[in-house]
Design a protein around this motif. Structure first.
Motif, PDB file in Angstrom:
ATOM      1  N   ASN A   1       0.807  -1.204   0.000  1.00  0.00           N
ATOM      2  CA  ASN A   1       0.000   0.000   0.000  1.00  0.00           C
ATOM      3  C   ASN A   1       0.852   1.271   0.000  1.00  0.00           C
ATOM      4  O   ASN A   1       0.815   2.041  -0.937  1.00  0.00           O
ATOM      5  CB  ASN A   1      -0.940  -0.027   1.203  1.00  0.00           C
ATOM      6  CG  ASN A   1      -2.001   1.027   1.129  1.00  0.00           C
ATOM      7  OD1 ASN A   1      -1.949   1.901   0.283  1.00  0.00           O
ATOM      8  ND2 ASN A   1      -2.949   0.932   2.019  1.00  0.00           N
ATOM      9  N   LEU A   2       1.585   1.510   1.062  1.00  0.00           N
ATOM     10  CA  LEU A   2       2.414   2.709   1.213  1.00  0.00           C
ATOM     11  C   LEU A   2       1.660   3.973   0.795  1.00  0.00           C
ATOM     12  O   LEU A   2       2.234   4.901   0.241  1.00  0.00           O
ATOM     13  CB  LEU A   2       3.715   2.592   0.421  1.00  0.00           C
ATOM     14  CG  LEU A   2       4.693   1.532   0.902  1.00  0.00           C
ATOM     15  CD1 LEU A   2       5.923   1.511   0.010  1.00  0.00           C
ATOM     16  CD2 LEU A   2       5.095   1.727   2.343  1.00  0.00           C
TER      17      LEU A   2
ATOM     18  N   TYR B   1       4.711   7.584   9.703  1.00  0.00           N
ATOM     19  CA  TYR B   1       5.864   7.144  10.495  1.00  0.00           C
ATOM     20  C   TYR B   1       6.081   5.640  10.345  1.00  0.00           C
ATOM     21  O   TYR B   1       7.201   5.180  10.102  1.00  0.00           O
ATOM     22  CB  TYR B   1       5.672   7.524  11.966  1.00  0.00           C
ATOM     23  CG  TYR B   1       6.532   6.736  12.915  1.00  0.00           C
ATOM     24  CD1 TYR B   1       7.913   6.937  12.972  1.00  0.00           C
ATOM     25  CD2 TYR B   1       5.977   5.779  13.758  1.00  0.00           C
ATOM     26  CE1 TYR B   1       8.710   6.203  13.832  1.00  0.00           C
ATOM     27  CE2 TYR B   1       6.765   5.047  14.623  1.00  0.00           C
ATOM     28  CZ  TYR B   1       8.124   5.260  14.658  1.00  0.00           C
ATOM     29  OH  TYR B   1       8.905   4.527  15.512  1.00  0.00           O
ATOM     30  N   LYS B   2       5.013   4.849  10.473  1.00  0.00           N
ATOM     31  CA  LYS B   2       5.123   3.393  10.351  1.00  0.00           C
ATOM     32  C   LYS B   2       5.703   2.997   8.996  1.00  0.00           C
ATOM     33  O   LYS B   2       6.603   2.160   8.908  1.00  0.00           O
ATOM     34  CB  LYS B   2       3.749   2.734  10.501  1.00  0.00           C
ATOM     35  CG  LYS B   2       3.184   2.730  11.882  1.00  0.00           C
ATOM     36  CD  LYS B   2       1.832   2.033  11.825  1.00  0.00           C
ATOM     37  CE  LYS B   2       0.990   2.250  13.018  1.00  0.00           C
ATOM     38  NZ  LYS B   2      -0.313   1.549  12.904  1.00  0.00           N
TER      39      LYS B   2
ATOM     40  N   MET C   1      10.243   1.265   5.601  1.00  0.00           N
ATOM     41  CA  MET C   1      11.056   1.510   4.400  1.00  0.00           C
ATOM     42  C   MET C   1      12.525   1.726   4.754  1.00  0.00           C
ATOM     43  O   MET C   1      13.414   1.155   4.113  1.00  0.00           O
ATOM     44  CB  MET C   1      10.550   2.746   3.653  1.00  0.00           C
ATOM     45  CG  MET C   1       9.411   2.480   2.713  1.00  0.00           C
ATOM     46  SD  MET C   1       8.940   3.991   1.821  1.00  0.00           S
ATOM     47  CE  MET C   1      10.427   4.380   0.922  1.00  0.00           C
ATOM     48  N   THR C   2      12.786   2.563   5.740  1.00  0.00           N
ATOM     49  CA  THR C   2      14.163   2.901   6.096  1.00  0.00           C
ATOM     50  C   THR C   2      14.908   1.688   6.635  1.00  0.00           C
ATOM     51  O   THR C   2      16.033   1.397   6.215  1.00  0.00           O
ATOM     52  CB  THR C   2      14.191   4.043   7.124  1.00  0.00           C
ATOM     53  OG1 THR C   2      13.468   5.159   6.602  1.00  0.00           O
ATOM     54  CG2 THR C   2      15.616   4.467   7.435  1.00  0.00           C
TER      55      THR C   2
ATOM     56  N   GLU D   1       7.688  -3.787  17.907  1.00  0.00           N
ATOM     57  CA  GLU D   1       7.774  -3.026  19.159  1.00  0.00           C
ATOM     58  C   GLU D   1       7.339  -1.573  18.978  1.00  0.00           C
ATOM     59  O   GLU D   1       6.677  -1.005  19.839  1.00  0.00           O
ATOM     60  CB  GLU D   1       9.194  -3.085  19.715  1.00  0.00           C
ATOM     61  CG  GLU D   1       9.577  -4.454  20.245  1.00  0.00           C
ATOM     62  CD  GLU D   1      11.046  -4.570  20.613  1.00  0.00           C
ATOM     63  OE1 GLU D   1      11.785  -3.556  20.546  1.00  0.00           O
ATOM     64  OE2 GLU D   1      11.467  -5.691  20.965  1.00  0.00           O
ATOM     65  N   ALA D   2       7.707  -0.967  17.851  1.00  0.00           N
ATOM     66  CA  ALA D   2       7.414   0.454  17.628  1.00  0.00           C
ATOM     67  C   ALA D   2       5.974   0.708  17.204  1.00  0.00           C
ATOM     68  O   ALA D   2       5.421   1.771  17.490  1.00  0.00           O
ATOM     69  CB  ALA D   2       8.374   1.025  16.582  1.00  0.00           C
TER      70      ALA D   2
END
Length: 144
Positions: free
Chosen positions: A5-6, A26-27, A32-33, A58-59
């Motif tokens: 999706n992005l 952010y997610k 991606m990063t 976790e995030a």
């Protein structure tokens, strides 16, 4: 979370005010990063992929498959614009704590295989610069 999706990354040119949209952006940028970081030294180690999965869980509280991480690492999105361009745009739309979380998570991914390479350090420096973080901010230091 589905890498297909992005949708929030694709809206980088739009103003983001809604907290839920900020969190989704952010997610997606975190995934991606970190996924791209697994390829920074041209060797995608299984321990790095597992670390990305753990950090994202976790995030964000959402699970991602190893396959999803590997697809995100080599996504055709990077053919449109380099990841630093995406990060630079996202840095204006997410909170300082979210930018710092991306950097902190990046360190975990790079240390996952027990060694840090020169190309990983260059990738790290690029991410910090693109997120417009000072050295103190990248280290997690903020005035309280």
């Amino acid at each position: 979370m589905s890498i297909r999706n992005l949708s929030h990354i694709k809206k980088l040119f739009e103003y983001v005010e809604n907290p839920e949209e900020k969190q989704e952006l952010y997610k997606e940028m975190l995934l991606m990063t970190l996924s791209r970081a697994t390829r920074a030294d041209l060797v995608t180690d299984d321990s790095e992929v597992a670390t990305v999965q753990q950090v994202v869980l976790e995030a964000t509280g959402e699970e991602v498959s190893a396959q999803c991480v590997r697809i995100a690492a080599s996504s055709e999105l990077y053919e449109t614009a380099p990841i630093d361009k995406y990060l630079a745009r996202v840095s204006q739309k997410i909170d300082m704590s979210q930018r710092q979380s991306i950097v902190k998570s990046l360190i975990s991914v790079f240390k996952a295989d027990g060694r840090v390479t020169e190309s990983e350090i260059e990738f790290f420096d690029m991410v910090v610069e693109a997120l417009k973080l000072s050295p103190a901010e990248a280290a997690g230091l903020v005035v309280s």
